[in-house]
Design a protein around this motif. Structure first.
Motif, mmCIF file in Angstrom:
data_model
loop_
_atom_site.group_PDB
_atom_site.id
_atom_site.type_symbol
_atom_site.label_atom_id
_atom_site.label_comp_id
_atom_site.label_asym_id
_atom_site.label_seq_id
_atom_site.Cartn_x
_atom_site.Cartn_y
_atom_site.Cartn_z
ATOM 1 N N LEU A 81 -7.089 6.367 -4.894
ATOM 2 C CA LEU A 81 -6.460 6.648 -3.596
ATOM 3 C C LEU A 81 -6.989 5.776 -2.450
ATOM 4 O O LEU A 81 -6.195 5.352 -1.601
ATOM 5 N N PRO A 82 -8.287 5.467 -2.373
ATOM 6 C CA PRO A 82 -8.721 4.591 -1.280
ATOM 7 C C PRO A 82 -8.022 3.237 -1.297
ATOM 8 O O PRO A 82 -7.749 2.664 -0.238
ATOM 9 N N GLU A 83 -7.726 2.722 -2.485
ATOM 10 C CA GLU A 83 -7.010 1.453 -2.578
ATOM 11 C C GLU A 83 -5.599 1.594 -2.014
ATOM 12 O O GLU A 83 -5.124 0.742 -1.256
ATOM 13 N N ALA A 84 -4.909 2.672 -2.393
ATOM 14 C CA ALA A 84 -3.546 2.890 -1.913
ATOM 15 C C ALA A 84 -3.513 3.110 -0.411
ATOM 16 O O ALA A 84 -2.625 2.609 0.286
ATOM 17 N N ILE A 85 -4.474 3.860 0.100
ATOM 18 C CA ILE A 85 -4.550 4.104 1.546
ATOM 19 C C ILE A 85 -4.739 2.788 2.298
ATOM 20 O O ILE A 85 -4.095 2.540 3.320
ATOM 21 N N ALA A 86 -5.616 1.933 1.795
ATOM 22 C CA ALA A 86 -5.871 0.644 2.447
ATOM 23 C C ALA A 86 -4.637 -0.248 2.409
ATOM 24 O O ALA A 86 -4.333 -0.943 3.390
ATOM 25 N N ILE A 87 -3.909 -0.237 1.308
ATOM 26 C CA ILE A 87 -2.702 -1.053 1.181
ATOM 27 C C ILE A 87 -1.634 -0.576 2.160
ATOM 28 O O ILE A 87 -1.013 -1.380 2.870
ATOM 29 N N ALA A 88 -1.408 0.727 2.217
ATOM 30 C CA ALA A 88 -0.407 1.274 3.142
ATOM 31 C C ALA A 88 -0.780 0.951 4.586
ATOM 32 O O ALA A 88 0.081 0.555 5.387
ATOM 33 N N ALA A 89 -2.052 1.101 4.937
ATOM 34 C CA ALA A 89 -2.494 0.815 6.303
ATOM 35 C C ALA A 89 -2.318 -0.659 6.642
ATOM 36 O O ALA A 89 -1.918 -1.015 7.758
ATOM 37 N N HIS A 90 -2.592 -1.530 5.687
ATOM 38 C CA HIS A 90 -2.415 -2.968 5.896
ATOM 39 C C HIS A 90 -0.954 -3.295 6.167
ATOM 40 O O HIS A 90 -0.642 -4.043 7.112
ATOM 41 N N LEU A 91 -0.051 -2.745 5.373
ATOM 42 C CA LEU A 91 1.372 -3.026 5.549
ATOM 43 C C LEU A 91 1.888 -2.474 6.872
ATOM 44 O O LEU A 91 2.702 -3.107 7.551
ATOM 45 N N GLU A 92 1.412 -1.308 7.255
ATOM 46 C CA GLU A 92 1.814 -0.732 8.540
ATOM 47 C C GLU A 92 1.357 -1.608 9.704
ATOM 48 O O GLU A 92 2.006 -1.651 10.749
ATOM 49 N N GLU A 93 0.262 -2.318 9.514
ATOM 50 C CA GLU A 93 -0.267 -3.178 10.573
ATOM 51 C C GLU A 93 0.461 -4.520 10.647
ATOM 52 O O GLU A 93 0.776 -5.002 11.746
ATOM 53 N N VAL A 94 0.744 -5.134 9.496
ATOM 54 C CA VAL A 94 1.261 -6.510 9.502
ATOM 55 C C VAL A 94 2.787 -6.600 9.521
ATOM 56 O O VAL A 94 3.330 -7.655 9.855
ATOM 57 N N CYS A 95 3.483 -5.530 9.152
ATOM 58 C CA CYS A 95 4.945 -5.567 9.078
ATOM 59 C C CYS A 95 5.566 -5.063 10.379
ATOM 60 O O CYS A 95 5.065 -4.101 10.984
ATOM 61 N N GLY A 96 6.646 -5.679 10.782
ATOM 62 C CA GLY A 96 7.431 -5.127 11.870
ATOM 63 C C GLY A 96 8.129 -3.862 11.395
ATOM 64 O O GLY A 96 8.172 -3.580 10.194
ATOM 65 N N SER A 97 8.694 -3.095 12.318
ATOM 66 C CA SER A 97 9.268 -1.800 11.957
ATOM 67 C C SER A 97 10.392 -1.934 10.935
ATOM 68 O O SER A 97 10.454 -1.168 9.962
ATOM 69 N N ALA A 98 11.294 -2.906 11.125
ATOM 70 C CA ALA A 98 12.413 -3.071 10.192
ATOM 71 C C ALA A 98 11.910 -3.526 8.830
ATOM 72 O O ALA A 98 12.357 -3.021 7.782
ATOM 73 N N GLU A 99 10.973 -4.459 8.831
ATOM 74 C CA GLU A 99 10.415 -4.952 7.573
ATOM 75 C C GLU A 99 9.677 -3.841 6.841
ATOM 76 O O GLU A 99 9.781 -3.712 5.612
ATOM 77 N N LEU A 100 8.935 -3.029 7.584
ATOM 78 C CA LEU A 100 8.185 -1.941 6.967
ATOM 79 C C LEU A 100 9.116 -0.932 6.303
ATOM 80 O O LEU A 100 8.824 -0.442 5.207
ATOM 81 N N GLU A 101 10.238 -0.632 6.933
ATOM 82 C CA GLU A 101 11.186 0.294 6.325
ATOM 83 C C GLU A 101 11.721 -0.250 5.013
ATOM 84 O O GLU A 101 11.902 0.495 4.042
ATOM 85 N N LEU A 102 11.978 -1.559 4.958
ATOM 86 C CA LEU A 102 12.447 -2.177 3.714
ATOM 87 C C LEU A 102 11.367 -2.111 2.638
ATOM 88 O O LEU A 102 11.658 -1.854 1.463
ATOM 89 N N VAL A 103 10.132 -2.340 3.048
ATOM 90 C CA VAL A 103 9.017 -2.252 2.105
ATOM 91 C C VAL A 103 8.895 -0.835 1.554
ATOM 92 O O VAL A 103 8.695 -0.635 0.349
ATOM 93 N N LYS A 104 9.028 0.149 2.420
ATOM 94 C CA LYS A 104 8.936 1.547 1.980
ATOM 95 C C LYS A 104 10.036 1.880 0.975
ATOM 96 O O LYS A 104 9.789 2.541 -0.038
ATOM 97 N N ILE A 105 11.248 1.432 1.266
ATOM 98 C CA ILE A 105 12.373 1.688 0.359
ATOM 99 C C ILE A 105 12.137 1.007 -0.986
ATOM 100 O O ILE A 105 12.301 1.613 -2.046
ATOM 101 N N ARG A 106 11.744 -0.257 -0.934
ATOM 102 C CA ARG A 106 11.520 -1.027 -2.162
ATOM 103 C C ARG A 106 10.393 -0.416 -2.996
ATOM 104 O O ARG A 106 10.485 -0.333 -4.227
ATOM 105 N N THR A 107 9.354 0.043 -2.325
ATOM 106 C CA THR A 107 8.217 0.632 -3.027
ATOM 107 C C THR A 107 8.599 1.955 -3.683
ATOM 108 O O THR A 107 8.240 2.223 -4.837
ATOM 109 N N ALA A 108 9.335 2.777 -2.965
ATOM 110 C CA ALA A 108 9.777 4.064 -3.522
ATOM 111 C C ALA A 108 10.708 3.868 -4.708
ATOM 112 O O ALA A 108 10.633 4.597 -5.712
#
Length: 234
Positions: A81-108
């Motif tokens: 879980l610490p690895e997953a938490i760090a990855i999610a936090a990194h993506l939330e920081e580096v992605c714009g809002s629209a890009e992040l939504e696409l990443v979330k959809i693709r990941t799910a």
């Protein structure tokens, strides 16, 4: 798997203690996802420093993995879980809002697709990691899982053939740097030992599913650090 390694002795028992100590310094209640992210940067950074110091120039030159080669990015990856938490936090920081939504959809979508697949089935189906960008580069490379850091190959084409042969009667081997493999696997075990000692969730789970769970629950890091068992929906 074949192996490429030097013969310099290495004390893995002492290294496990180092990793557990590094992890224990930050895995404390109240530090939140940024605290977890700092811990993972510290742990992975130490592992990479040890690896760089250990490998000779010749050995480093033999490793052919690099940006754009995603041959192994169809294997199942297990994370803590610490690895997953760090990855999610990194993506939330580096992605714009629209890009992040696409990443979330693709990941799910990837998580749902591979959930019941073993590694051979996933490789045959060609389900790639949802964190590859349009160039085939790893979008989470700075925070990539320890399991990914353990993988290496001396020949991308041979690596592709070996992965394609999984489950057949004529499986090929992948020539890897065995020290890199062992070091990152020991780093995973050391982190796991630190979690267990702290009474934290130590379950290993599939990468895409774990990161999706982090995206869906902004309190997950706090609950994890409080020692709660993190439930994944069926």
């Amino acid at each position: 798997m074949g192996a490429s390694e030097s013969v310099i002795p290495f004390d893995f028992a002492a290294y496990d203690v180092e990793i557990a100590d590094l992890a224990a310094q930050g895995l404390v209640k109240g530090s939140g996802k940024e605290g977890v992210r700092t811990v993972m940067a510290r742990v992975a950074g130490h592992a990479e420093e040890v690896l760089a110091a250990r490998l000779s120039v010749e050995e480093q030159g033999l490793i052919a993995c690099g940006p754009g080669c995603a041959a192994c990015c169809t294997v199942n990856v297990t994370v803590l879980l610490p690895e997953a938490i760090a990855i999610a936090a990194h993506l939330e920081e580096v992605c714009g809002s629209a890009e992040l939504e696409l990443v979330k959809i693709r990941t799910a979508e990837a998580a749902a697709r591979v959930r019941w697949m073993d590694e051979e089935e996933r490789i045959r189906a060609g389900v790639v990691c949802p964190f590859l960008d349009g160039r085939g580069w790893c979008a989470i490379h700075p925070v990539r899982p320890l399991t990914c850091r353990a993988l290496s190959s001396t020949d991308p084409e041979q690596c592709r053939r070996a992965l394609a042969s999984q489950g057949s009667d004529e499986e090929e081997t992948i020539v890897v740097n065995i020290f890199q493999k062992f070091l990152m696997e020991e780093t995973f075990r050391g982190l796991s030992a630190a979690l267990e000692k702290a009474g934290l969730d130590v379950t290993g789970r599939e990468l895409a599913r774990s990161v999706t769970r982090c995206f869906c629950d902004p309190r997950l890091a706090d609950d994890f650090l409080a020692g709660k068992r993190i439930v994944f929906p069926e």
